[in-house]
Design an enzyme around this catalytic site. Structure first.
Site, short mmCIF file in Angstrom:
data_model
loop_
_atom_site.label_atom_id
_atom_site.label_comp_id
_atom_site.label_asym_id
_atom_site.label_seq_id
_atom_site.Cartn_x
_atom_site.Cartn_y
_atom_site.Cartn_z
CE LYS A 3 -4.05 -2.09 2.19
NZ LYS A 3 -5.13 -1.84 3.16
CE1 TYR A 43 -9.36 -2.94 -0.29
CE2 TYR A 43 -8.41 -1.04 -1.39
CZ TYR A 43 -8.27 -2.15 -0.59
OH TYR A 43 -7.03 -2.49 -0.08
CG ASN A 106 -3.79 -2.26 6.49
OD1 ASN A 106 -3.61 -1.85 5.34
ND2 ASN A 106 -4.74 -3.10 6.80
CG HIS A 109 -5.52 -6.13 -0.17
ND1 HIS A 109 -6.69 -6.19 0.56
CD2 HIS A 109 -5.70 -6.94 -1.25
CE1 HIS A 109 -7.54 -6.99 -0.07
NE2 HIS A 109 -6.97 -7.46 -1.16
CD GLU A 120 -8.72 -8.94 -3.88
OE1 GLU A 120 -7.60 -9.30 -3.44
OE2 GLU A 120 -9.64 -8.60 -3.13
P1 CMP Z 1 -7.53 -4.41 3.27
O1 CMP Z 1 -7.08 -5.80 3.51
O2 CMP Z 1 -6.86 -3.66 2.19
O3 CMP Z 1 -9.11 -4.40 3.02
C1 CMP Z 1 -9.92 -3.28 3.27
C2 CMP Z 1 -9.20 -2.21 4.05
O4 CMP Z 1 -10.02 -1.26 4.72
C3 CMP Z 1 -8.41 -2.85 5.16
O5 CMP Z 1 -7.32 -3.58 4.64
C4 CMP Z 1 -8.06 -1.63 6.03
O6 CMP Z 1 -6.85 -1.00 5.61
C5 CMP Z 1 -9.22 -0.67 5.74
N1 CMP Z 1 -10.04 -0.46 6.93
C6 CMP Z 1 -10.21 0.74 7.55
N2 CMP Z 1 -11.01 0.61 8.61
C7 CMP Z 1 -11.37 -0.69 8.69
C8 CMP Z 1 -12.18 -1.46 9.59
N3 CMP Z 1 -12.82 -0.91 10.62
N4 CMP Z 1 -12.30 -2.80 9.35
C9 CMP Z 1 -11.69 -3.38 8.27
N5 CMP Z 1 -10.90 -2.70 7.40
C10 CMP Z 1 -10.74 -1.37 7.61
#
Ligand code: CMP
Length: 131
Positions: A3, A43, A106, A109, A120
């Site tokens: 990311k 997403y 974070n 993904h 994906e």
């Molecule tokens: P990712 O695995 O990329 O999938 C969706 C993303 O939404 C997740 O990682 C997080 O970075 C983001 N996100 C932000 N807030 C939340 C939340 N409360 N629960 C889950 N994903 C979240």
């Protein structure tokens, strides 16, 4: 995906090292920036979630590395390697524990099922870009 936060903080190489050391084969890889449309498509399942706007804003804020990874039991093993979505809950030594700062930023993904991994992968790569 690696990311925008992890790319901006210079962690591409370290994260790829962890992925390769974890036994994953890189089948496809590219360095690109998502826009509102492409991030929204990727997403789409989260469109109704309260964090959707911030997720798209963040995911379009800089380039990302997209990759298809191959391994026996890849989805589960990759999720173990990266750790919990919220980095404050990610086990020590996992990619998110080492390189992530917040639930939005974070670092990586990972697909949550074989079915979504196929969707994906097809989102980012043609058949001519896989090895
Ligand atoms: P990712 O695995 O990329 O999938 C969706 C993303 O939404 C997740 O990682 C997080 O970075 C983001 N996100 C932000 N807030 C939340 C939340 N409360 N629960 C889950 N994903 C979240």
């Amino acid at each position: 995906m690696i990311k925008p936060d992890a790319v901006a903080n210079g962690h591409i190489g370290a994260i790829l090292n962890d992925i390769i050391a974890g036994g994953f084969k890189i089948v496809a890889m590219k360095y690109i920036q998502l826009n509102e449309e492409t991030a929204g498509n990727f997403y789409g399942v989260h469109r109704e979630r309260p964090f959707y706007g911030e997720l798209v804003r963040f995911m379009t804020s800089g380039p990302i590395v997209a990759a298809i990874l191959e391994k026996e039991n890849a989805v589960e093993d990759f999720r173990t390697l990266i750790g919990a979505t919220d980095p404050s809950k990610a086990v020590e030594g996992t990619i998110r524990n080492k390189y992530a700062k917040s639930i939005d930023a974070n670092a990586v993904h990972g697909s949550d099922s074989d079915e979504n991994a196929a969707i994906e992968g097809n989102f980012f790569f043609s058949m001519f870009e896989r090895f």
